[in-house]
Every structure is written in C-alpha cells, then in structure tokens.
Design an enzyme around this catalytic site. Structure first.
Site, PDB file in Angstrom:
ATOM      1  N   LYS A  83       0.850  -1.157  -0.047  1.00  0.00           N
ATOM      2  CA  LYS A  83       0.066   0.073   0.060  1.00  0.00           C
ATOM      3  C   LYS A  83       1.011   1.299  -0.052  1.00  0.00           C
ATOM      4  CE  LYS A  83      -4.474   1.095   0.629  1.00  0.00           C
ATOM      5  NZ  LYS A  83      -5.645   0.305   0.474  1.00  0.00           N
ATOM      6  N   GLY A 183     -25.299   2.978   3.738  1.00  0.00           N
ATOM      7  CA  GLY A 183     -24.638   3.851   3.153  1.00  0.00           C
ATOM      8  C   GLY A 183     -24.977   3.248   1.570  1.00  0.00           C
ATOM      9  N   GLY A 185     -23.648   4.309  -1.257  1.00  0.00           N
ATOM     10  CA  GLY A 185     -22.638   4.795  -2.082  1.00  0.00           C
ATOM     11  C   GLY A 185     -22.710   4.035  -3.434  1.00  0.00           C
ATOM     12  N   LYS A 186     -21.341   3.901  -3.708  1.00  0.00           N
ATOM     13  CA  LYS A 186     -20.991   3.232  -5.049  1.00  0.00           C
ATOM     14  C   LYS A 186     -21.395   1.777  -4.788  1.00  0.00           C
ATOM     15  CE  LYS A 186     -16.876   4.923  -5.590  1.00  0.00           C
ATOM     16  NZ  LYS A 186     -16.680   5.860  -4.571  1.00  0.00           N
ATOM     17  N   VAL A 187     -20.900   1.184  -3.879  1.00  0.00           N
ATOM     18  CA  VAL A 187     -21.157  -0.100  -3.479  1.00  0.00           C
ATOM     19  C   VAL A 187     -22.564  -0.466  -3.128  1.00  0.00           C
ATOM     20  CG1 VAL A 187     -20.197  -2.263  -2.397  1.00  0.00           C
ATOM     21  CG2 VAL A 187     -18.650  -0.300  -3.157  1.00  0.00           C
ATOM     22  N   GLY A 188     -22.952   0.286  -2.182  1.00  0.00           N
ATOM     23  CA  GLY A 188     -24.261   0.075  -1.475  1.00  0.00           C
ATOM     24  C   GLY A 188     -25.424   0.157  -2.645  1.00  0.00           C
TER      25      GLY A 188
HETATM   26  N1  LIG Z   1     -15.473   0.848  -4.033  1.00  0.00           N
HETATM   27  C1  LIG Z   1     -14.945  -0.217  -3.932  1.00  0.00           C
HETATM   28  O1  LIG Z   1     -14.511  -0.916  -4.748  1.00  0.00           O
HETATM   29  C2  LIG Z   1     -14.650  -0.719  -2.458  1.00  0.00           C
HETATM   30  C3  LIG Z   1     -13.797  -1.889  -2.479  1.00  0.00           C
HETATM   31  C4  LIG Z   1     -13.452  -2.392  -0.953  1.00  0.00           C
HETATM   32  C5  LIG Z   1     -14.098  -1.749   0.059  1.00  0.00           C
HETATM   33  N2  LIG Z   1     -14.896  -0.375  -0.063  1.00  0.00           N
HETATM   34  C6  LIG Z   1     -15.320   0.121   1.030  1.00  0.00           C
HETATM   35  O2  LIG Z   1     -16.782  -0.046   0.913  1.00  0.00           O
HETATM   36  C7  LIG Z   1     -17.381   1.439   1.606  1.00  0.00           C
HETATM   37  C8  LIG Z   1     -18.056   1.992   0.469  1.00  0.00           C
HETATM   38  O3  LIG Z   1     -17.296   2.212  -0.666  1.00  0.00           O
HETATM   39  P1  LIG Z   1     -18.043   3.344  -1.619  1.00  0.00           P
HETATM   40  O4  LIG Z   1     -16.909   3.096  -2.790  1.00  0.00           O
HETATM   41  O5  LIG Z   1     -19.316   2.900  -2.061  1.00  0.00           O
HETATM   42  O6  LIG Z   1     -17.882   4.482  -1.038  1.00  0.00           O
HETATM   43  P2  LIG Z   1     -18.827   5.655  -1.378  1.00  0.00           P
HETATM   44  O7  LIG Z   1     -18.206   6.828  -0.955  1.00  0.00           O
HETATM   45  O8  LIG Z   1     -19.183   5.731  -2.851  1.00  0.00           O
HETATM   46  O9  LIG Z   1     -20.091   5.657  -0.623  1.00  0.00           O
HETATM   47  C9  LIG Z   1     -20.236   5.605   0.861  1.00  0.00           C
HETATM   48  C10 LIG Z   1     -21.628   6.059   1.381  1.00  0.00           C
HETATM   49  O10 LIG Z   1     -21.904   6.015   2.577  1.00  0.00           O
HETATM   50  C11 LIG Z   1     -22.407   7.287   2.855  1.00  0.00           C
HETATM   51  N3  LIG Z   1     -22.250   7.551   4.329  1.00  0.00           N
HETATM   52  C12 LIG Z   1     -21.233   8.344   5.051  1.00  0.00           C
HETATM   53  N4  LIG Z   1     -21.285   8.144   6.240  1.00  0.00           N
HETATM   54  C13 LIG Z   1     -22.419   7.591   6.680  1.00  0.00           C
HETATM   55  C14 LIG Z   1     -23.194   7.253   7.810  1.00  0.00           C
HETATM   56  N5  LIG Z   1     -22.604   7.780   9.018  1.00  0.00           N
HETATM   57  N6  LIG Z   1     -24.277   6.639   7.737  1.00  0.00           N
HETATM   58  C15 LIG Z   1     -24.790   6.317   6.726  1.00  0.00           C
HETATM   59  N7  LIG Z   1     -24.180   6.584   5.293  1.00  0.00           N
HETATM   60  C16 LIG Z   1     -23.038   7.263   5.408  1.00  0.00           C
HETATM   61  C17 LIG Z   1     -22.212   8.227   2.116  1.00  0.00           C
HETATM   62  O11 LIG Z   1     -23.067   9.336   1.938  1.00  0.00           O
HETATM   63  C18 LIG Z   1     -22.114   7.590   0.735  1.00  0.00           C
HETATM   64  O12 LIG Z   1     -23.175   7.482  -0.130  1.00  0.00           O
HETATM   65  C19 LIG Z   1     -16.127   2.131   1.968  1.00  0.00           C
HETATM   66  O13 LIG Z   1     -15.789   1.780   3.259  1.00  0.00           O
HETATM   67  C20 LIG Z   1     -14.945   1.461   1.176  1.00  0.00           C
HETATM   68  O14 LIG Z   1     -13.490   1.628   1.820  1.00  0.00           O
HETATM   69  C21 LIG Z   1     -15.060  -0.136  -1.538  1.00  0.00           C
END
Ligand SMILES: NC(=O)c1ccc[n+]([C@@H]2O[C@H](COP(=O)([O-])OP(=O)(O)OC[C@H]3O[C@@H](n4cnc5c(N)ncnc54)[C@H](O)[C@@H]3O)[C@@H](O)[C@H]2O)c1
Length: 360
Positions: A83, A183, A185-188
């Site tokens: 990393k 959450g 976001g992109k993954v959710g």
């Molecule tokens: N994107 C990937 O490929 C990937 C891979 C491995 C791990 N992750 C992990 O998964 C998680 C989500 O990733 P992502 O890419 O969807 O990120 P993202 O930033 O697109 O989504 C995160 C979402 O969580 C919401 N959020 C923040 N604080 C909050 C709270 N207290 N309560 C409710 N919602 C809240 C944000 O508004 C946002 O919509 C992160 O922890 C990231 O490190 C992501």
C-alpha cells in the site's frame, strides 16, 4: 506496528520493504509499504490524505499494506500485499507533476509493487501515474483499465452474504430476509440491486440526501430509516455496513438484532475484541476484507489485460471462500475473523514456499 518483525504481533513477519519518496519541487512525500511478496508482486492502492504527522502516515501505510497481503491471499490472487500513502491535502497538492513523480518512484521498484486507487485517488489519477509506470491498475476503460471497481465489490459482498445465509438459515439466498444497507454509495447501490433481485426486503440509510433520492426513485420498495444507529437497531436479519470503518463498535453491536453481518466497508471492527462480542451474541460476522475483495479482484485482473467475465468468476468465488472460513471457524472454535487470518497465513506460507523449488 513497527516495520521489522515483532514478537508481540505473532501474525506479523514484519515488512519486507518500506520506501520513503520525496520530490521537493512538486511537494510529493510518499511512503510505499511492501508487507509481503510471498505470493507475487505487492498490490494495494495509494491513499492521498492530510495526516497529522509523518508517524501517522507511516502507521497507516504499515497497517494497510499488511491488510492487503491478507486480502489478496484470500482472494486467491497471485499477488502480495502493499500500500502507499501520499502525505498532504489532495485538494491543494494534487498535480500532474506530483502524480507523475510518484509514478516514477513506483516504476523504480521494478514491479515489486503495483498501485491502484484508494481514499483521495481516482481512476483519472491512475491514468496520469500510468504515464510514468507500468505498475498501476485501476485505470480508466479508455486506457485499458477495469474502471469502477465497486461493481465487483458489491457482487463479492453479495456472494459472501449468500454464504453466511446458508450457514445461518440453510439456504444460500436472501429471499424473504430483511437486509439493512448502511450507506448507499457506489457499492451500496449495486448491492441493493442484487438484494432486491434475490427477493430480499431492503432497509437502508445514508447521510447524503441525494443517495436517499436515488433509492426512492430506483427502488421505491426499499424502506429508508433516519440514520446508522436506527438501522443497526432495526428488526433486520442481515446488517451490511457499506459506509465508513468502525461500524461495529460498543454502541452498535449491543443494539444489533441481525444474525449476520456482511458489508463492504473496510475496517468494520472498531477495536480488537469486538469480534468476540459479536460471536458471544450469536451474530455471524463475515470478515470485511474477505467479502469486499471483489474490487481488488477487478483491478488485479488488469495485470493480465482486463476481462470482466473472468474477474466476475473470481469474485463469485468469494462465496466458496466465505463458506470455508465459516466452517473453519466452527471446527476450530474461533470467530470467523480469526479463521480468515489463519487461512490467509496458510496460503501465504504454502504457496510462498514453492519459490524455494529451484527452476533450473
Ligand atoms: N468501491 C470499492 O470498490 C470498495 C472496495 C472495497 C471496500 N470498499 C469500502 O466500502 C465502503 C463503501 O465504498 P463506496 O465506494 O461505496 O464509497 P462511497 O463514498 O461511494 O459511498 C459511501 C456512502 O456512505 C454514505 N455515508 C457516509 N457516512 C455515513 C453514515 N454515517 N451513515 C450512513 N451513510 C453514510 C455516504 O454518503 C456515501 O453515499 C468504504 O468503506 C470503502 O472503503 C469499497
């Protein structure tokens, strides 16, 4: 955690290599941590973050690179763990010159370390870094990359959740289960789609009103609740933390009514020992780094020349890996987080050892 092997951390062999990189003109200050190359070149993202001190930056990179070794090992990749962190505020410091200077340092390691996106770095940044080094993944589709890694991250989380459902209720399906997604976001968002398609009832929350609007418009059947605390305490079968780290803490865990936890967020366990509290409460926790490995599987596939179907097949195997970890946890009477670490260490030792067979 220190750089060298330490006796008070039995899981640690210490880091193989830690490189400090500086380019005064562009303001680059980076640290690249290579925990292990036992399985292959180290792969892990670059975090661009305004750490309070150099010590804090070093502590983070050491922690994260060790985590990547375990994640990559369990993802079945022929890749070690590494990393990098760039110390500074990306809003103020990020420039073409800084990213390219960083790329030259990555190149100078001769392929011992592959970089990718992390907090504060994006696909477009990887394209810039790629102008100076071959050892970069997570590039845009236009540049031969895999693009948005959240697609297979969500797919992998769904597979891990299916394995946990099978372990808990006897069927590898979420049909008829209430799943809380914290959450959107992109993954959710992608995860919600898989769950709805599988017949689950989704309860969700997000702090961003735009994400809630998206849910109302796309999946009107999803129940939205006020905040993370309300979701954790809701009448749900599965809790899926998909926002920030530390979702499983001294407040949420005692309130949880879910039988299973499976989500995308990194570092869900707020502190060591909380996995034991989950186990004592009869809650099955699928380790975050196991079920969220779809993203690293997606970007790692770029090294061979990206093929989505092949990467998806690998991410689908998160089902089998989770199942194996849950069985091992039962057999050895330990929480799944401990079983996962043991399995990762076993693969690093067994496969890493093969390099001692001399090839002519
Ligand atoms: N994107 C990937 O490929 C990937 C891979 C491995 C791990 N992750 C992990 O998964 C998680 C989500 O990733 P992502 O890419 O969807 O990120 P993202 O930033 O697109 O989504 C995160 C979402 O969580 C919401 N959020 C923040 N604080 C909050 C709270 N207290 N309560 C409710 N919602 C809240 C944000 O508004 C946002 O919509 C992160 O922890 C990231 O490190 C992501």
């Amino acid at each position: 955690m220190g750089v060298f092997a330490s006796t008070d951390d039995p899981g640690s062999n210490g880091h193989e290599q830690v490189v400090f990189c500086q380019d005064k003109q562009s303001g680059l200050k980076a640290i690249i941590g290579i925990y292990s190359t036992a399985l292959g070149p180290a792969l892990g993202g670059t975090r661009f973050y305004p750490y309070a001190s150099e010590e804090a930056a070093l502590a983070d990179v050491l922690d994260l690179s060790r985590g990547m070794a375990y994640k990559n090992a369990l993802a079945g990749l022929d890749l070690g763990g590494g990393k990098a962190v760039i110390w500074g505020d990306p809003e103020q410091l990020k420039s073409e010159a800084l990213l390219r200077a960083y790329g030259r340092f990555v190149e100078s390691l001769g392929g011992r370390y592959y970089t990718a996106c992390d907090v504060g770095t994006y696909v477009a940044d990887m394209d810039v870094i790629a102008r100076e080094t071959r050892y970069v993944t997570g590039r845009s589709v236009e540049h031969g990359g895999a693009g948005d890694s959240s697609i297979l991250t969500a797919w992998g989380v769904f597979q891990g959740m299916r394995a946990a459902a099978e372990h808990t209720w006897g069927t590898p399906s979420l049909a008829g289960r209430r799943v809380g997604v914290a959450g959107l976001g992109k993954v959710g968002k992608y995860l919600t789609g898989h769950l709805v398609e599988d017949g689950a009832e989704v309860v969700a929350t997000d702090v961003n009103p735009k994400a809630l609007e998206w849910a109302r418009a796309t999946y009107p059947q999803v129940t939205l609740v006020d905040d993370g605390a309300a979701l954790a305490a809701a009448d749900i079968d599965v809790y899926a933390p998909c926002a920030l780290g530390g979702a499983l803490n001294d407040d949420t865990v005692p309130a949880l009514r879910a039988k299973v936890v499976a989500g995308a967020a990194n570092n869900q366990l707020a502190h060591p020992g909380i996995e034991k509290v989950l186990a004592d409460r009869g809650i099955l926790y699928t380790p975050d780094y196991v079920v969220n490995a779809g993203g690293v599987i997606q970007v790692a596939d770029e090294i061979e020349g990206f093929n989505f179907d092949r990467a998806k097949l690998r991410a689908t195997k998160i089902f089998d890996t989770t199942r194996e970890i849950l069985r091992l946890a039962d057999d050895e009477g330990v929480p799944p987080a401990v079983a996962a670490d043991r399995l990762a260490e076993r693969r690093m030792a067994e496969i890493g050892r093969l390099r001692t067979i001399r090839l002519g």
